[in-house]
Write a protein that holds these residues in place. Structure first.
Motif: not given
Length: 256
Positions: A13, A99-100, A102-105, A108, A249
């Protein structure tokens, strides 16, 4: 637990993130390798109070930021979405991809980038604004219900796009495209005169490379598994947020 056991699950990742950040597989992999070599050599120490993934990404961005990383010139063979990402300023680009991709807040992201949480929110908002400006386009709506068409038009305009035409039939849709080519199509499946929005879109996209979002009360007509299915399909009654997300998207990931 060894370094390999601790961080190996996150490396695929991290490579994906690095490639998106740099716009190059070879360059991205080189940055990851450099960061890992520095870690193994003891030249850099990971923060022990962070989760392995957060600590690894934080270490990587420290290396990337201190080695003179710059936005590269566009490459001829680079996909359009990648070019759009790399037009963002470096810090906004980091926050956006964390964010987009890796999905981190935001919390994070703040830890990874060593910034205040409030600044992470600011960077994400700036990235979203820059992307929306980059994606601004003209839209064709294929919908036979005037109230629904008006709702969709309002959502489209809220995002900064313009609606050139609202077509209620297959014939109207094809005619509208001949007058002005749209940058995005939002289409119903069953139209006013009994004609098909699916067939209208198929005819239009034979000669026009344009992203399409179907908004329909009959999703089963498109989700048959018998042939290629649309990437963006929203069921009626729809939620405004879902439509806006699909529009962003579809435009962002469309390889024009």
């Amino acid at each position: 637990m060894s370094l390999v056991e601790t961080y190996a699950p996150h490396l695929p990742y991290l490579r994906r993130f690095s490639r998106a950040l740099t716009g190059s597989q070879s360059e991205g992999d080189t940055y990851v390798r450099t960061a890992l070599e520095a870690l193994v050599a003891g030249d850099i120490v990971l923060e022990g109070d962070l989760s392995p993934k957060i600590a690894l990404y934080q270490m990587f961005l420290t290396i990337w930021s201190t080695t003179g990383a710059k936005l590269e010139a566009d490459r001829e063979d680079e996909a359009v979405p990648a070019k759009r990402v790399r037009k963002l300023p470096p810090t906004s680009r980091q926050a956006f991809l964390l964010n987009a991709l890796e999905g981190m807040t935001p919390a994070d992201i703040a830890k990874v980038m060593n910034i205040a949480p409030e600044y992470a929110d600011t960077l994400l908002a700036e990235a979203e604004s820059d992307i929306e400006k980059e994606l601004r386009t003209n839209v064709l709506i294929i919908e036979d219900e005037p109230i629904i068409a008006a709702d969709i038009e309002g959502l489209v305009e809220d995002l900064g796009h313009s609606v050139d035409n609202i077509a209620a039939t297959h014939k109207d849709a094809v005619s509208a495209v001949s007058e002005k080519k749209p940058g995005l199509i939002l289409a119903d499946v069953q139209l006013a005169d009994g004609s098909s929005g699916i067939e209208a879109v198929e005819e239009i996209t034979k000669t026009l490379n344009v992203p399409v979002i179907f908004i329909t009360a009959f999703p089963e007509r498109l989700l048959t598994g018998d042939k290629p299915e649309p990437a963006y399909l929203i069921s009626k009654p729809f939620k405004p947020g879902n439509v806006k997300a699909a529009i962003s998207q579809a435009l962002f990931f469309h390889d024009a």
